[in-house]
Design an enzyme around this catalytic site. Structure first.
Site: not given
Length: 255
Positions: A62, A110, A130, A107
């Site tokens: 992100a 992911e 994270e 992300g």
């Protein structure tokens, strides 16, 4: 454009093209990925390849600057946006292949976890870091990783935030294969192993496996019986069995 969609032979190729930021995901990029996935779903492509521009990163995660000082409600809307787009990737009517060239963190990993398959270059490094920021994964990492590699390995990766190299990712089943050379060419070579089959039977097979993870064995067997029967009734099943008996290559029509 930071997200490009091209078509090559029977493949759709989605590229995150933001190498100056290691292909990090902003909310606008996630929305753009969703729009491109809609285009893929409407196309005649038989598989989707997902990769990142440049040799350093598939997607570094992100865009942290966007996450700073958000109200909780806005943060949740962003999480739900990412989850929705990545779920639409998982549920595409065609299989997808993530080719992880370089970093795939947060992300980015992911995104790769939402694909049907994952390939990795030898320099690939993946992780869900994270926790090091006082956060936890929000785009499906806590759910998909454990289903893929098991609770123990997923818990270790998520709670330590450690980086996993390509060879270990292969060993734990996080990626399907290690590949060399151009990422798109490698993805095409791999995808041709299944794009030669009926898209109808591929859809039924994927649905059976996905639904097995959401129910008991007994219920999963009932689902398998239903989907197997649906596959059996297709024109492609008749063609496949006939071709086998006639000792020739089948000519599937995806119906």
């Amino acid at each position: 454009m930071p997200i490009t969609l091209s078509f090559k032979e029977e493949f759709a190729v989605l590229t995150i093209d933001r190498p100056e930021a290691l292909n990090a995901l902003s909310f606008s990029l996630i929305r753009e990925i969703g729009a491109r996935l809609d285009e893929v779903a409407r196309s005649d492509a038989r598989a989707l390849l997902v990769t990142g521009a440049g040799p350093k990163a598939f997607c570094a995660g992100a865009d942290i600057t966007e996450l700073m000082n958000q109200p909780a409600e806005a943060h949740k809307r962003g999480i739900e946006l990412g989850q929705g787009v990545f779920s639409s990737l998982q549920s595409l009517p065609i299989p997808s292949v993530a080719i992880i060239n370089g970093f795939a963190f947060g992300g980015g990993l992911e995104l790769a976890l939402s694909c049907t398959f994952r390939l990795a270059s030898e320099n690939a490094k993946v992780g869900l870091p994270e926790i090091k920021l006082g956060l936890i994964p929000g785009y499906g990492g806590t759910q998909r990783l454990s289903r893929l590699v098991g609770e123990a390995r997923a818990m270790e990766m998520i709670l330590t935030g450690r980086t996993v190299r390509a060879d270990e990712a292969l060993q734990m089943g996080l990626v399907n294969r290690l590949v060399e050379g151009d990422p798109v060419d490698a993805g095409m070579r791999f995808a041709r192993e299944f794009t030669c089959h009926s898209l109808a039977s591929l859809r039924h097979a994927r649905a059976a496996v996905h639904r097995s993870l959401q129910t008991s064995l007994a219920e999963g067997l009932k689902i398998e019986a239903d989907l197997s029967t649906l596959a059996y009734q297709t024109a492609d099943a008749a063609e496949g069995m006939t071709a086998f008996l006639e000792k020739r290559k089948p000519s599937f029509q995806d119906r």
